[in-house]
Design a protein around this motif. Structure first.
Motif, short mmCIF file in Angstrom:
data_model
loop_
_atom_site.label_atom_id
_atom_site.label_comp_id
_atom_site.label_asym_id
_atom_site.label_seq_id
_atom_site.Cartn_x
_atom_site.Cartn_y
_atom_site.Cartn_z
N CYS A 133 -28.20 -23.71 -4.98
CA CYS A 133 -28.23 -24.65 -3.78
C CYS A 133 -29.65 -23.93 -2.87
O CYS A 133 -30.45 -24.50 -2.22
N CYS A 134 -29.78 -22.46 -2.90
CA CYS A 134 -30.84 -21.78 -2.54
C CYS A 134 -32.21 -22.62 -2.63
O CYS A 134 -33.01 -22.75 -2.11
N GLU A 135 -32.32 -23.02 -4.10
CA GLU A 135 -33.66 -23.34 -4.61
C GLU A 135 -33.84 -24.90 -4.19
O GLU A 135 -35.03 -25.29 -4.13
N LEU A 136 -32.85 -25.42 -4.06
CA LEU A 136 -32.87 -26.95 -3.79
C LEU A 136 -33.55 -26.78 -2.18
O LEU A 136 -34.16 -28.07 -1.58
N LEU A 137 -33.25 -26.14 -1.36
CA LEU A 137 -33.84 -26.00 0.06
C LEU A 137 -35.34 -25.55 -0.15
O LEU A 137 -35.70 -25.43 1.27
#
Ligand SMILES: O[C@H]1[C@H](O)[C@@H](O)[C@H](O)[C@@H](O)[C@H]1O
Ligand SMILES: [Fe+2]
Ligand SMILES: [Fe+2]
Length: 344
Positions: A133-137
């Protein structure tokens, strides 16, 4: 241990990583071990009371400098050269931010927020890990933020790394910082690509009157709830000191991430969950509004939110954290407090 005051009397200037600072006022003893992280300066010290210093070559109107407040050295200015959270100041971000709040304030109604909560509360969008999820941001810039125009993942790491330096033993706080804005994943096309106005920005209670301390309060005039007598009085649908848990907040990334963390049975302490849930509620934690909705437990939790907020706000800068270097540490925290895969 050095006596900073005495040293400054002798030299009148201190060097911090190559930048000369002129003391304006100080009354403190500390161990002047200084490390530099972006435009924040961290002092290794034991006791500290009050220091105000400014860069020697600062422009005349530069209010910035080095404020020492508790343990954290708070920069005076954001990366655009303005003070933080100044919504009136002409800047390259002003028009975008104001337009964001206009739409947000008109559309966030009691009914809307509850509908979204019902919808997203089912957590049927995806199954993924916290780090995924961090990377999706990576791709999102927050339109409501006057102080930052970097992708969100940078903000998460900057906040977490800043708080980690000052609270090395509170690992739950490091992880809380890392994930506090993950709810912004609602902007992602994989989640329905919600518009910014119902994902980011400050939050506020619905079901009772809008407090004047809320940013760009004037735009609430066009919110249908403002004309609904059941919802526009001081208490509205709530009872005195009912507790924030009972209050419907405007819908956004805080509440969504809180729901995700809760439903996936995180072992983060209640203070971590409170921070995630209410960190955008500036009218409450910054301006002291809505005390009449809070209970004793909220007041207790608020202490940690105040600690957290300083890092959330003042760690925003243009100098970025080395993601690969810090990743193993955060992965170990995620493993400690969350299941490997979460329902979102
Ligand atoms: O613009 C910012 C941003 O959207 C933050 O994530 C939110 O927590 C703040 O309250 C808001 O002012
Ligand atoms: Fe946030
Ligand atoms: Fe944040």
């Amino acid at each position: 241990m050095f006596d900073l005051q005495a040293r400054l009397k002798m030299h009148d200037e201190i060097q911090i990583k190559g930048t000369a600072f002129k003391k304006k006022y100080s009354s403190v003893k500390f161990n002047p071990l200084v490390t530099c992280n972006h435009n924040s300066y961290y002092l290794g010290f034991h006791k500290i009371y009050n220091i105000f210093a400014e860069p020697v070559n600062a422009p005349v109107d530069n209010q910035g400098g080095l404020y020492v407040d508790g343990q954290f050295v708070v920069p005076g200015n954001n990366s655009f050269g303005h003070s933080f959270r100044d919504y009136e100041k002409e800047s390259e971000r002003k028009a975008t931010v104001e337009e964001f709040y206009r739409i947000n304030h008109i559309n966030q109604t009691y009914q809307f927020a509850n509908k979204k909560k019902g919808e997203y509360g089912k957590l049927q969008k995806r199954v993924m890990s916290i780090w995924e999820c961090c990377e999706l941001l990576n791709e999102f810039v927050d339109e409501s933020d006057p102080d930052l125009d970097e992708p969100q993942i940078e903000h998460l790491l900057q906040t977490a790394e800043a708080i980690r330096r000052d609270y090395p033993d509170e690992d739950w706080l490091h992880l809380t910082a890392l994930i506090h804005d993950l709810g912004k994943v609602l902007l992602h096309p994989g989640f329905g690509g919600d518009p910014q106005w119902c994902v980011v920005g400050d939050t506020f209670p619905l079901g009772c009157a809008f407090d004047e301390s809320i940013v760009h309060h004037q735009y609430f005039k066009q919110n249908p709830d403002s004309n609904n007598p059941a919802l526009n009085t001081k208490l509205g649908i709530y009872s005195e000191n009912c507790g924030l848990d009972k209050v419907t907040m405007s819908w956004g990334h805080d509440m969504y991430m809180y729901l995700v963390a809760k439903a996936n049975k995180t072992t983060l302490p209640p203070a971590g969950l409170f921070i995630i849930r209410f960190h955008s509620f500036y009218a409450m934690h910054k301006s002291g509004a809505y005390k009449y909705l809070m209970n004793d437990e909220d007041q207790e939790m608020l202490k940690w939110l105040h600690v957290f907020n300083k890092y959330d706000l003042y760690s925003k800068s243009k100098v970025l954290v080395n993601q690969e270097e810090v990743k193993p540490y955060y992965l170990s925290l995620i493993e400690k407090y969350f299941p490997a895969k979460l329902r979102w």
